[in-house]
Scaffold this motif. Sequence first.
Motif, short mmCIF file in Angstrom:
data_model
loop_
_atom_site.label_atom_id
_atom_site.label_comp_id
_atom_site.label_asym_id
_atom_site.label_seq_id
_atom_site.Cartn_x
_atom_site.Cartn_y
_atom_site.Cartn_z
N CYS A 109 -6.13 -0.36 3.20
CA CYS A 109 -5.27 -0.05 4.35
C CYS A 109 -5.98 0.96 5.24
CB CYS A 109 -3.94 0.50 3.87
SG CYS A 109 -2.89 1.06 5.23
N LYS A 160 -4.73 2.81 7.36
CA LYS A 160 -3.89 3.98 7.61
C LYS A 160 -3.85 4.93 6.41
CE LYS A 160 0.70 5.11 9.39
NZ LYS A 160 2.08 4.57 9.53
N CYS A 161 -3.56 4.39 5.21
CA CYS A 161 -3.40 5.26 4.04
C CYS A 161 -4.58 5.17 3.07
CB CYS A 161 -2.09 4.97 3.32
SG CYS A 161 -2.00 3.36 2.52
N CYS A 216 0.86 -1.19 0.00
CA CYS A 216 0.00 0.00 0.00
C CYS A 216 0.90 1.23 0.00
CB CYS A 216 -0.94 -0.03 1.21
SG CYS A 216 -0.09 0.13 2.79
N HIS A 217 0.34 2.42 0.12
CA HIS A 217 1.16 3.62 0.04
C HIS A 217 2.07 3.81 1.25
CE1 HIS A 217 2.12 7.97 -0.09
NE2 HIS A 217 2.23 7.70 -1.38
N CYS A 218 1.53 3.55 2.44
CA CYS A 218 2.31 3.80 3.66
C CYS A 218 3.21 2.63 4.03
CB CYS A 218 1.38 4.15 4.82
SG CYS A 218 0.42 2.75 5.44
N GLY A 219 3.01 1.48 3.40
CA GLY A 219 3.85 0.32 3.67
C GLY A 219 3.35 -0.56 4.81
N ALA A 220 2.21 -0.23 5.39
CA ALA A 220 1.67 -1.06 6.48
C ALA A 220 1.24 -2.43 5.96
CB ALA A 220 0.51 -0.35 7.16
ZN LIG Z 1 -1.17 1.80 4.04
#
Ligand SMILES: [Zn+2]
Length: 117
Positions: free
Chosen positions: A74, A76-77, A8-12
């Motif tokens: 995700c 988060k992001c 994903c974008h944030c890497g989570a």
């Molecule tokens: Zn993310």
Amino acid sequence: MARQKGSCHCGAIKFEFSAPVIENGLRCNCSICQRKGAIMSAFTVASDELIITATTGALSTYEFGSNAAKHHFCSKCGIYPFHQSMSAPGYYRINLGCVEGLNSSLLPFEVYDGASI
Ligand SMILES: [Zn+2]
């Protein structure tokens, strides 16, 4: 078959899968895909062949209608990395925009008429 990595974008959420060389994609005109606008994989990945690594609470799931498809995102992001297909339960389609080293915007794609289902 080549080993592919994505996130994903944030890497989570990180994931890995094996796929043939990715030369095309798929879009869908159903109510959710139209809003996401993502170019998805034309192939599916079996659930036991998609290796998902996610931090606690990151992998969220949205369902609607028949709840057959699992739309993951995700927490988060907000990015959609993959979903479990409605037509093939237990199989995933991948958001090609999340695949490392792949410029998904350059890929030709077909449009699946999900709106008619
Ligand atoms: Zn993310």
